[in-house]
Design a protein around this motif. Structure first.
Motif, short mmCIF file in Angstrom:
data_model
loop_
_atom_site.label_atom_id
_atom_site.label_comp_id
_atom_site.label_asym_id
_atom_site.label_seq_id
_atom_site.Cartn_x
_atom_site.Cartn_y
_atom_site.Cartn_z
N GLN A 139 8.95 1.33 -9.12
CA GLN A 139 8.21 0.64 -10.18
C GLN A 139 9.01 0.51 -11.47
O GLN A 139 8.87 -0.47 -12.21
N PHE A 147 1.47 -2.84 -14.10
CA PHE A 147 1.11 -1.82 -13.11
C PHE A 147 0.04 -0.88 -13.67
O PHE A 147 -0.11 0.24 -13.20
N ILE A 156 2.02 -0.18 -6.64
CA ILE A 156 3.16 0.16 -5.78
C ILE A 156 2.95 1.59 -5.28
O ILE A 156 2.67 2.49 -6.05
N PRO A 161 6.04 -3.77 -4.23
CA PRO A 161 4.82 -4.02 -4.98
C PRO A 161 3.85 -4.90 -4.20
O PRO A 161 4.25 -5.75 -3.40
#
Length: 167
Positions: A139, A147, A156, A161
């Motif tokens: 990430q 996120f 993720i 992802p």
């Protein structure tokens, strides 16, 4: 699976906007193919928060414009690719690429925070958008992607992802 002369994992010819979409379909073509879109043809085309994971194969020896995300951003198009990625295999030919196979001579293409896995796509590792598989699954390597836990666009969990709404 998507097949044809011009093929995309989700859309063959795109004249508008695609947001929060993806394709895991394998794409076979005789001419032009992209993991998500075969051709971007519209006056103003945007692809935002999308990804493609399917493999591309070319059935004709004169196939061209093969891209992990988009086969070709065709002439006279203003194209914006934002927060997208590609990870499917793409044959290495003169007009192939991890994100786009080609950009037409009249196209203006803006790529923001988009990446491709050069290990799985088989494309060049020297492009500024190229990442290793390990980087693609971390990430921290996705600048300006949302996120946010519970509300963000992306999530993720030990892999590539995914769009949160699809989880």
């Amino acid at each position: 699976n998507a097949t044809g002369g011009i093929a995309g994992g989700l859309v063959g010819e795109n004249y508008g906007s695609l947001t929060k979409c993806y394709s895991t379909a394998d794409v076979a073509c005789s001419y032009t193919a992209g993991g998500l879109v075969g051709w971007n043809l519209g006056e103003s085309v945007t692809i935002t928060d999308c990804f493609a994971m399917g493999d591309i194969t070319a059935s004709a020896s004169d196939a061209n414009n093969l891209g992990g995300l988009v086969g070709i951003n065709y002439n006279s198009s203003e194209v914006s690719l934002t927060r997208c990625y590609a990870a499917g295999a793409v044959p290495v030919i003169a007009t192939s690429g991890g994100l786009a196979g080609a950009n037409g001579s009249g196209s203006t293409v803006t790529v923001t925070d988009c990446y491709y896995d050069y290990q799985t796509t088989g494309q060049s590792s020297t492009d500024g958008n190229a990442r290793t598989t390990a980087q693609m699954q971390d990430q921290d390597n996705y600048i300006d992607w949302d996120f946010t836990a519970g509300t963000g666009v992306w999530t993720i969990n030990g892999g590539y992802p995914a769009l949160r709404e699809l989880q």
